[in-house]
Design an enzyme around this catalytic site. Structure first.
Site, short mmCIF file in Angstrom:
data_model
loop_
_atom_site.label_atom_id
_atom_site.label_comp_id
_atom_site.label_asym_id
_atom_site.label_seq_id
_atom_site.Cartn_x
_atom_site.Cartn_y
_atom_site.Cartn_z
N ALA A 1 1.06 -1.03 -0.26
CA ALA A 1 -0.13 -0.11 0.08
C ALA A 1 0.82 1.23 0.11
O ALA A 1 1.77 1.22 0.69
CB ALA A 1 -0.97 -0.17 1.12
N CYS B 1 -1.32 -8.67 5.80
CA CYS B 1 -0.59 -7.62 6.24
C CYS B 1 -1.36 -7.30 7.71
O CYS B 1 -2.31 -7.47 8.07
CB CYS B 1 -0.82 -6.29 5.44
SG CYS B 1 -2.44 -5.79 5.16
N LYS C 1 -3.30 -14.28 0.27
CA LYS C 1 -2.08 -13.98 0.90
C LYS C 1 -1.95 -13.79 2.26
O LYS C 1 -3.01 -13.32 2.88
CB LYS C 1 -1.58 -12.51 0.33
CG LYS C 1 -0.12 -12.19 0.89
CD LYS C 1 0.41 -11.10 0.04
CE LYS C 1 1.74 -10.41 0.51
NZ LYS C 1 1.59 -9.77 1.67
N GLY D 1 9.07 -12.96 1.68
CA GLY D 1 9.80 -12.24 3.09
C GLY D 1 11.17 -12.41 2.88
O GLY D 1 11.90 -13.38 2.93
N GLY E 1 8.68 -7.72 -2.17
CA GLY E 1 8.18 -6.41 -1.68
C GLY E 1 9.52 -5.22 -1.56
O GLY E 1 9.79 -4.64 -2.54
C1 LIG Z 1 5.05 -0.22 2.60
C2 LIG Z 1 4.20 -1.89 2.73
C3 LIG Z 1 3.03 -1.82 2.38
C4 LIG Z 1 2.43 -3.09 2.41
N1 LIG Z 1 1.04 -3.28 2.10
C5 LIG Z 1 0.58 -4.42 1.88
C6 LIG Z 1 -0.93 -4.60 1.44
O1 LIG Z 1 -1.55 -3.85 1.19
N2 LIG Z 1 -1.16 -5.92 1.25
C7 LIG Z 1 -0.56 -7.04 1.68
O2 LIG Z 1 -1.11 -8.18 1.44
N3 LIG Z 1 0.68 -6.95 2.25
C8 LIG Z 1 1.29 -5.60 2.33
N4 LIG Z 1 2.59 -5.45 2.68
C9 LIG Z 1 3.31 -6.70 3.02
C10 LIG Z 1 4.05 -7.08 1.79
O3 LIG Z 1 3.37 -7.40 0.60
C11 LIG Z 1 5.18 -8.30 1.84
O4 LIG Z 1 4.21 -9.37 2.33
C12 LIG Z 1 6.08 -8.08 3.15
O5 LIG Z 1 6.88 -6.72 2.83
C13 LIG Z 1 7.23 -8.82 3.27
O6 LIG Z 1 7.96 -9.07 2.02
P1 LIG Z 1 9.42 -8.16 1.74
O7 LIG Z 1 10.19 -8.90 2.81
O8 LIG Z 1 9.84 -8.64 0.45
O9 LIG Z 1 9.28 -7.00 1.67
C14 LIG Z 1 3.07 -4.30 2.74
C15 LIG Z 1 4.56 -4.08 3.08
C16 LIG Z 1 5.05 -2.85 3.15
C17 LIG Z 1 6.55 -2.43 3.62
#
Ligand SMILES: Cc1cc2nc3c(=O)[nH]c(=O)nc-3n(C[C@H](O)[C@H](O)[C@H](O)COP(=O)(O)O)c2cc1C
Length: 350
Positions: A18, A100, A142, A204, A227
């Site tokens: 988001a 999330c 998710k 992750g 992400g």
């Molecule tokens: C700024 C931000 C916004 C996020 N918004 C969402 C979201 O809208 N929906 C969701 O399922 N996960 C959301 N997440 C979680 C990510 O999709 C992801 O699961 C998480 O960051 C872990 O992955 P990464 O280590 O590759 O960042 C968000 C994460 C971040 C950092």
């Protein structure tokens, strides 16, 4: 790699974030090698659908398909309606957010909090599948590994979701209690993969080509979702694709290419948000691009003082012109997810 009848070009996905993975950023990631992208979550609250924020999130004009929209909420009929609403606006895949640490929706905790109430989670899944099936729209889910260290129920919930008709499950290797702290673990994702027949996506802390290979190996997952490591580094997808295919590292992008990509990204960004909001919301993207670069801190500070598109574009162009005098290519990336900015959800993450 397929989701329902959609065949994807590869197994590297951009995570929904988001405030980050809006249409311009998703398009950029897809152009740079991401095989799939999910939108930022859209609330199931009807009273917010006409808000500027939600209508921007539901705008998919010109986006490369398949168009996947994530919905979030706590009420099964409302979630079914939200699915139908987004399908009418171009969604080809509906993703349910149980991943999330989302804020309260209608006095109940949404997102990963639903993992604590499996009966309600399943009601939502069944209602959304029932709304999507007649339209032949696949539903995906998710989630996290569970609610907390002592209540990791990802396998049970994923199995129930598969039986209910969900066609792909993504697991972020943290519990909801962890927020973004600690390390993601992959054993639970491997257990989910072993328990299901539908595709499973591992998510992750995937921040480098080596880590991508390691997570694929450790989990047996069908795909990877990235992400935070893509923030300011959307070319990570082509780097990982190349490494997985050849075992060799792709050279970092040329400074001139990044200058071009960022300037194009800014134009797309302004076109979606308009000048006032666009200039302000572009600051974080600009900051991520230059984070580890010489002069990056001063550039970030300067960005916060600029209030119109022309000045912002000029500052970015000047910064990369100067950098191009010192460097031919961008420095090799250093993984850093220490300043996770998930403002929308962080109030709950601790
Ligand atoms: C700024 C931000 C916004 C996020 N918004 C969402 C979201 O809208 N929906 C969701 O399922 N996960 C959301 N997440 C979680 C990510 O999709 C992801 O699961 C998480 O960051 C872990 O992955 P990464 O280590 O590759 O960042 C968000 C994460 C971040 C950092």
């Amino acid at each position: 790699m397929n989701i329902g009848s959609f065949e994807l070009p590869n197994k590297l996905f951009v995570a929904p974030m988001a405030g980050v993975t809006d249409r311009p950023f998703r398009q950029l990631c897809k152009a740079l090698g991401a095989g799939y992208a999910v939108s930022e979550m859209v609330t199931s609250r009807k009273d917010l659908w006409n808000s500027l924020k939600t209508s921007r999130r539901a705008n998919h004009v010109g986006e490369t398909g398949p168009i996947a929209v994530q919905i979030a909420g706590t009420d099964a009929p409302m979630m079914a309606e939200a699915a139908a609403y987004n399908i009418d606006r171009g969604a080809q895949i509906i993703d349910i957010n149980m991943g999330c640490p989302a804020k309260k929706v209608c006095n109940k905790w949404a997102g990963s909090a639903l993992m604590q109430d499996e009966a309600l989670a399943l009601q939502i899944i069944e209602a959304v599948v029932a709304a999507c099936a007649p339209r032949k729209v696949p539903v995906t889910l998710k989630m996290r590994t569970g609610w907390c260290q002592t209540h990791k129920n990802a396998v049970a919930l994923a199995r129930a979701a598969e039986c209910a008709g969900v066609q792909m499950v993504t697991v972020h290797g943290r519990t909801r209690e962890q927020g973004y702290g600690g390390q993601a673990e992959y054993d639970t994702i491997a257990a989910v993969k072993a328990a299901l027949r539908i595709p499973v996506v591992a998510n992750g802390d995937i921040t480098s080509p080596e880590k991508a290979r390691e997570v694929l190996h450790a989990t047996g997952a069908d795909a990877l979702m990235i992400g935070r490591a893509a923030q300011g580094r959307p070319w990570i997808f082509r780097e990982i694709n190349h490494f997985l295919a050849t075992g060799e590292h792709l050279a970092p992008p040329l400074v001139a290419e990044v200058r071009h990509l960022l300037l194009e990204h800014l134009q797309d960004h302004y076109a979606l948000y308009g000048e006032y909001t666009g200039v302000r919301s572009a600051r974080k993207h600009n900051g991520w691009y230059v984070k580890a670069l010489p002069g990056g801190a001063a550039f970030r500070a300067r960005m916060n003082t600029l209030e119109d598109c022309r000045d912002q574009v000029q500052a970015v162009a000047d910064f990369f012109d100067e950098l191009g005098v010192q460097l031919d290519r961008m420095p090799a990336a250093v993984a850093d997810t220490s300043d996770t900015q998930d403002e929308e959800h962080m109030e709950l993450a601790a």
